[in-house]
Design an enzyme around this catalytic site. Structure first.
Site, short mmCIF file in Angstrom:
data_model
loop_
_atom_site.label_atom_id
_atom_site.label_comp_id
_atom_site.label_asym_id
_atom_site.label_seq_id
_atom_site.Cartn_x
_atom_site.Cartn_y
_atom_site.Cartn_z
N ARG A 65 0.61 -3.92 1.03
CA ARG A 65 0.59 -2.46 0.91
C ARG A 65 -0.62 -1.85 1.62
NH1 ARG A 65 -0.42 1.20 -4.12
NH2 ARG A 65 0.62 3.12 -3.48
N HIS A 69 -0.43 1.13 4.37
CA HIS A 69 -1.18 2.39 4.25
C HIS A 69 -2.17 2.55 5.41
CE1 HIS A 69 -0.41 3.82 -0.13
NE2 HIS A 69 0.62 3.15 0.32
N ASN A 97 -3.09 6.48 -3.15
CA ASN A 97 -3.77 5.19 -3.19
C ASN A 97 -3.46 4.41 -4.45
OD1 ASN A 97 -5.12 6.12 -5.39
ND2 ASN A 97 -7.16 5.98 -4.53
N HIS A 195 9.06 -3.94 -1.20
CA HIS A 195 9.01 -3.70 -2.65
C HIS A 195 9.66 -4.82 -3.45
CE1 HIS A 195 8.22 0.94 -2.26
NE2 HIS A 195 7.21 0.19 -1.87
C1 HEM Z 1 9.53 3.91 2.04
C2 HEM Z 1 8.55 4.61 1.60
C3 HEM Z 1 7.63 4.04 0.57
C4 HEM Z 1 7.27 4.66 -0.58
C5 HEM Z 1 7.68 6.04 -1.05
C6 HEM Z 1 6.40 3.74 -1.29
C7 HEM Z 1 5.81 4.03 -2.50
C8 HEM Z 1 5.14 3.11 -3.27
C9 HEM Z 1 4.63 3.35 -4.59
C10 HEM Z 1 4.68 4.71 -5.30
C11 HEM Z 1 4.11 2.20 -5.06
C12 HEM Z 1 3.48 1.96 -6.43
C13 HEM Z 1 2.13 2.58 -6.54
C14 HEM Z 1 1.71 2.59 -7.99
O1 HEM Z 1 2.22 3.42 -8.73
O2 HEM Z 1 0.88 1.76 -8.38
C15 HEM Z 1 4.29 1.21 -4.04
C16 HEM Z 1 3.91 -0.10 -4.14
C17 HEM Z 1 4.00 -1.01 -3.10
N1 HEM Z 1 4.43 -0.74 -1.82
FE1 HEM Z 1 5.39 0.90 -1.22
N2 HEM Z 1 6.26 2.60 -0.56
C18 HEM Z 1 6.98 2.74 0.58
C19 HEM Z 1 7.07 1.83 1.62
C20 HEM Z 1 6.39 0.64 1.65
C21 HEM Z 1 6.27 -0.21 2.81
C22 HEM Z 1 6.84 0.11 4.19
C23 HEM Z 1 5.55 -1.29 2.43
C24 HEM Z 1 5.09 -2.47 3.24
C25 HEM Z 1 5.59 -2.82 4.40
C26 HEM Z 1 5.25 -1.13 1.02
C27 HEM Z 1 4.61 -2.05 0.23
C28 HEM Z 1 4.34 -1.89 -1.10
C29 HEM Z 1 3.88 -2.97 -1.96
C30 HEM Z 1 3.72 -4.42 -1.56
C31 HEM Z 1 3.64 -2.40 -3.22
C32 HEM Z 1 3.10 -3.11 -4.47
C33 HEM Z 1 1.59 -3.08 -4.43
C34 HEM Z 1 0.89 -3.86 -5.52
O3 HEM Z 1 1.55 -4.50 -6.34
O4 HEM Z 1 -0.34 -3.82 -5.54
N3 HEM Z 1 5.75 0.06 0.60
N4 HEM Z 1 4.92 1.78 -2.95
C1 LIG Z 2 -7.56 6.55 -6.09
O1 LIG Z 2 -7.88 7.91 -6.01
C2 LIG Z 2 -8.26 8.48 -7.24
C3 LIG Z 2 -8.46 9.97 -6.98
O2 LIG Z 2 -7.28 10.53 -6.53
C4 LIG Z 2 -9.54 7.79 -7.74
O3 LIG Z 2 -9.90 8.32 -9.00
C5 LIG Z 2 -9.29 6.29 -7.86
O4 LIG Z 2 -10.47 5.62 -8.18
C6 LIG Z 2 -8.75 5.73 -6.56
N1 LIG Z 2 -8.38 4.34 -6.72
C7 LIG Z 2 -8.84 3.35 -5.95
C8 LIG Z 2 -8.32 2.00 -6.20
O5 LIG Z 2 -9.61 3.54 -5.05
#
Ligand code: HEM
Ligand SMILES: *[C@@H]1O[C@H](CO)[C@@H](O)[C@H](O)[C@H]1NC(C)=O
Ligand SMILES: *[C@@H]1O[C@H](CO)[C@@H](O)[C@H](O)[C@H]1NC(C)=O
Ligand SMILES: *[C@@H]1O[C@H](CO)[C@@H](O)[C@H](O)[C@H]1NC(C)=O
Ligand SMILES: *[C@@H]1O[C@H](CO)[C@@H](O)[C@H](O)[C@H]1NC(C)=O
Ligand SMILES: *[C@@H]1O[C@H](CO)[C@@H](O)[C@H](O)[C@H]1NC(C)=O
Length: 327
Positions: A65, A69, A97, A195
């Site tokens: 991820r 980003h 983030n 995902h």
């Molecule tokens: C298509 C649009 C995408 C959206 C809207 C999206 C959104 C998100 C969100 C909201 C999360 C969870 C964040 C949280 O609440 O902690 C997430 C996790 C993640 N995303 Fe996406 N994502 C997208 C595309 C991608 C792409 C293209 C990749 C990599 C090529 C990716 C890799 C990941 C991974 C691996 C996680 C899990 C991270 C973890 O467990 O630390 N995502 N994503």
């Molecule tokens: C992500 O951003 C929020 C503010 O929007 C901050 O409070 C938080 O510490 C940040 N998280 C990381 C992992 O940097």
């Protein structure tokens, strides 16, 4: 006759110049970029990623991820790794983030790389290698990573907000967001397969459980059994809880994600919406039972993602510490 021949010659020169330009634009990164300047570069990164993922399998998802980003915001220039300063709120401190993780893995790799070959390996390249190595540790397929990126010196919170699609995005918004970044709809589906590993905060999808518009409270596109399960894991207001995105195999890079979507068990609107368009749905169903095709499409899309807005040659710098620009 002479005119004609000269016309042809000019034509040939133009075509030649065109291909050179195209070749240059493609060849700015190369596989094995550090083979002579720092032969252990990819080995060191792989060792650090392997160690980290053995300790905590979640780092594979975290690193993947981070690379996404990084690339979608300002190009793959290591900007996601920069810390905020008193004068600047960095990308990593922007709302999208949430739960970014793996920074310390990059720091450890960078520290060892600076000892082995000072000032040679960019933070942006470390991240690209680490994302690949995490996928491999999670059971996915390896792929060669073209390298030679250099590090940028700008990272701003606002840019993260503007460049990353939200989890509430529907198919049209998703396709538009990826098209704006030069990706086809098909590449978008392949990349979404990321995902299949990792976790999410309840806050990223709780509107699908409790507040889905004026008439429905629950998102009708989500399997009701999955809704109940998630309501237990995410009681209303419990924004900090974490749930796996592919519950049956959260740490394995497989096609579980696509099988979830087929079963209406995608976690985000941006996931499930891939089933709402004939052509993306067809691709999801195909990937669900064809891991070879998914792995191959995913690898190609990752390599393409890794070219986004890269700084090469004399642009940018090689950061000494991935969290701060060189002083
Ligand atoms: C298509 C649009 C995408 C959206 C809207 C999206 C959104 C998100 C969100 C909201 C999360 C969870 C964040 C949280 O609440 O902690 C997430 C996790 C993640 N995303 Fe996406 N994502 C997208 C595309 C991608 C792409 C293209 C990749 C990599 C090529 C990716 C890799 C990941 C991974 C691996 C996680 C899990 C991270 C973890 O467990 O630390 N995502 N994503
Ligand atoms: C992500 O951003 C929020 C503010 O929007 C901050 O409070 C938080 O510490 C940040 N998280 C990381 C992992 O940097
Ligand atoms: C922040 O900005 C002020 C005024 O522009 C400057 O004097 C100071 O050195 C900056 N601090 C940092 C840490 O960049
Ligand atoms: C960032 O890099 C650009 C282009 O290389 C340079 O002009 C600028 O001065 C740098 N900014 C800082 C704060 O180092
Ligand atoms: C599916 O996506 C394609 C490509 O963006 C588009 O042409 C088509 O109209 C979409 N179909 C539906 C039903 O939205
Ligand atoms: C995948 O294959 C299995 C076994 O052949 C089958 O039961 C399942 O319905 C298939 N899934 C999809 C999405 O085609």
């Amino acid at each position: 006759m002479a005119m004609q021949r000269r016309g042809n010659a000019i034509h040939v020169v133009f075509i030649y110049a065109f291909w050179i330009a195209l070749w240059r634009s493609k060849a700015q990164l190369q596989v094995g970029f550090y083979d002579t300047s720092c032969p252990a570069a990819e080995i060191i990164v792989r060792q650090e990623v392997t160690k980290a993922v053995n300790d905590n399998p979640g780092f594979a998802a975290g690193l993947l991820r981070l690379h996404f980003h990084d690339c979608f915001v300002r190009g793959c220039d290591g900007s996601v790794l920069l810390d905020s300063t008193p004068n600047n709120t960095a990308e990593k401190d922007s709302p999208p983030n949430t739960s970014l993780r793996g920074f310390e893995v990059i720091d450890n790799a960078k520290a060892r790389l600076e000892e082995a070959c000072f000032g040679v390996v960019s933070c942006a390249d470390i991240l690209a290698f680490a994302a690949r190595d995490g996928i491999v540790q999670a059971g996915g397929q390896s792929y060669p990573v073209p390298a030679g990126r250099r590090d940028g010196n700008v990272s701003t919170s606002q840019e993260a907000l503007g460049n990353l699609p939200p989890p509430s995005a529907k198919i049209d918004q998703m396709s538009q967001a990826f098209a704006n970044k030069g990706f086809t709809q098909s590449e978008m589906v392949a990349l979404s397969g990321a995902h299949t590993i990792g976790v999410s905060h309840c806050s990223s999808f709780s509107s699908r459980l409790y507040n889905n518009g004026p008439t429905a409270t629950q998102d009708p596109t989500m399997d009701p059994g999955y809704v109940s399960q998630l309501m237990q894991q995410c009681p209303q207001g419990s924004t900090n809880n974490l749930v796996p995105m592919d519950p049956s195999s959260p740490n394995t890079f497989d096609t579980g994600y696509f099988n979830d979507l087929v079963d209406n068990r995608g976690l985000f609107t941006s996931d499930q919406t891939l089933m709402s368009n004939e052509s993306t749905a067809g691709q999801v169903i195909m990937y669900a039972n064809n891991s070879d095709v998914f792995f191959s499409d995913f690898s190609n899309a990752m390599v393409k993602m890794g070219y986004m807005g890269v700084l090469t040659g004399s642009l940018g710098e090689i950061r000494t510490n991935c969290r701060v620009i060189n002083g």
